[in-house]
Scaffold this motif. Sequence first.
Motif, PDB file in Angstrom:
ATOM      1  N   UNK A 117       0.824  -1.210   0.000  1.00 49.39           N
ATOM      2  CA  UNK A 117       0.000   0.000   0.000  1.00 49.39           C
ATOM      3  C   UNK A 117       0.856   1.257   0.000  1.00 49.39           C
ATOM      4  N   UNK A 118       2.116   1.117   0.405  1.00 50.64           N
ATOM      5  CA  UNK A 118       3.013   2.270   0.486  1.00 50.64           C
ATOM      6  C   UNK A 118       4.445   1.776   0.421  1.00 50.64           C
ATOM      7  N   UNK A 119       5.289   2.523  -0.302  1.00 49.86           N
ATOM      8  CA  UNK A 119       6.725   2.240  -0.319  1.00 49.86           C
ATOM      9  C   UNK A 119       7.449   3.369   0.410  1.00 49.86           C
ATOM     10  N   UNK A 120       8.431   3.001   1.231  1.00 50.67           N
ATOM     11  CA  UNK A 120       9.176   4.001   2.002  1.00 50.67           C
ATOM     12  C   UNK A 120      10.669   3.838   1.768  1.00 50.67           C
ATOM     13  N   UNK A 121      11.320   4.933   1.442  1.00 47.79           N
ATOM     14  CA  UNK A 121      12.782   4.995   1.351  1.00 47.79           C
ATOM     15  C   UNK A 121      13.270   5.903   2.470  1.00 47.79           C
ATOM     16  N   UNK A 122      14.130   5.374   3.333  1.00 50.05           N
ATOM     17  CA  UNK A 122      14.561   6.122   4.520  1.00 50.05           C
ATOM     18  C   UNK A 122      16.035   6.511   4.465  1.00 50.05           C
ATOM     19  N   UNK A 123      16.621   6.538   3.287  1.00 52.48           N
ATOM     20  CA  UNK A 123      18.070   6.683   3.140  1.00 52.48           C
ATOM     21  C   UNK A 123      18.610   8.018   3.642  1.00 52.48           C
ATOM     22  N   UNK A 124      19.871   7.962   4.083  1.00 57.79           N
ATOM     23  CA  UNK A 124      20.609   9.182   4.421  1.00 57.79           C
ATOM     24  C   UNK A 124      21.127   9.857   3.156  1.00 57.79           C
ATOM     25  N   UNK A 125      21.444   9.077   2.138  1.00 59.60           N
ATOM     26  CA  UNK A 125      21.844   9.610   0.842  1.00 59.60           C
ATOM     27  C   UNK A 125      21.579   8.536  -0.210  1.00 59.60           C
ATOM     28  N   UNK A 126      21.445   8.978  -1.448  1.00 62.24           N
ATOM     29  CA  UNK A 126      21.226   8.080  -2.576  1.00 62.24           C
ATOM     30  C   UNK A 126      21.918   8.647  -3.806  1.00 62.24           C
ATOM     31  N   UNK A 127      22.337   7.751  -4.695  1.00 62.52           N
ATOM     32  CA  UNK A 127      22.795   8.217  -5.992  1.00 62.52           C
ATOM     33  C   UNK A 127      21.594   8.601  -6.849  1.00 62.52           C
TER      34      UNK A 127
END
Length: 214
Positions: A117-127
């Motif tokens: 129902x939901x996607x979560x990205x919790x990253x400190x950094x990403x390319x």
Amino acid sequence: MCELGGFSESKVRVIYNPTAIGVSPHREPMLIKEELWGAGFDCHILSVGTLKAQKDHASLIKAFSLLPLSLNAKLTILGDGPLRADLNKLVDDLGLHDRVAVPGFVVDPYPWFRSADLFVLSSRWEGFGNVIVEALECGVPVVSTDCQSGPAEILANGRYGKLVPVEDPAALAAGIVESLKQPVDRDRLMERAKDFAIGTISDQYLAYFNEDRS
């Protein structure tokens, strides 16, 4: 690159990763959904990524612990990595073992996307954040940290998903609750994913190589 290479910014074009690969966006049937997630949950929250410090799944788990029990939500974090044992300990310490699963690496995450129902990205950094596009291609709404440097560009500064501060479990929890309560326009999300389709990106490469940059 321009500073190190000594060339003009006018010669640079940004061409994104061809992440939307044309997978089926059709939602998984209830039988498959219950096989993946277990029965009895109203909200299914997914995260996918290597279990390492960059991804900051600890903040996601803490944020999940702040969600109202009335949501009747389950969080599944797909992936493996050096912090898996630490994350499982955090889940146990917060008493979430019946509502948070860290099942490890899976070869094909798309059934999980199509049943979330939901996607979560919790990253400190990403390319870039390929998993955000993968979620959008399946019509799944996204909450992401506003980390450097890809998520805000993919989500068009919040137009196609919610952006929250980095390393802020309370803000992440608030973003999750708000997103779960909003109606979902799956067609709009899937249309955005097409901007990162293999054909679209291929055309951009061809156009770049055909440009007159003399």
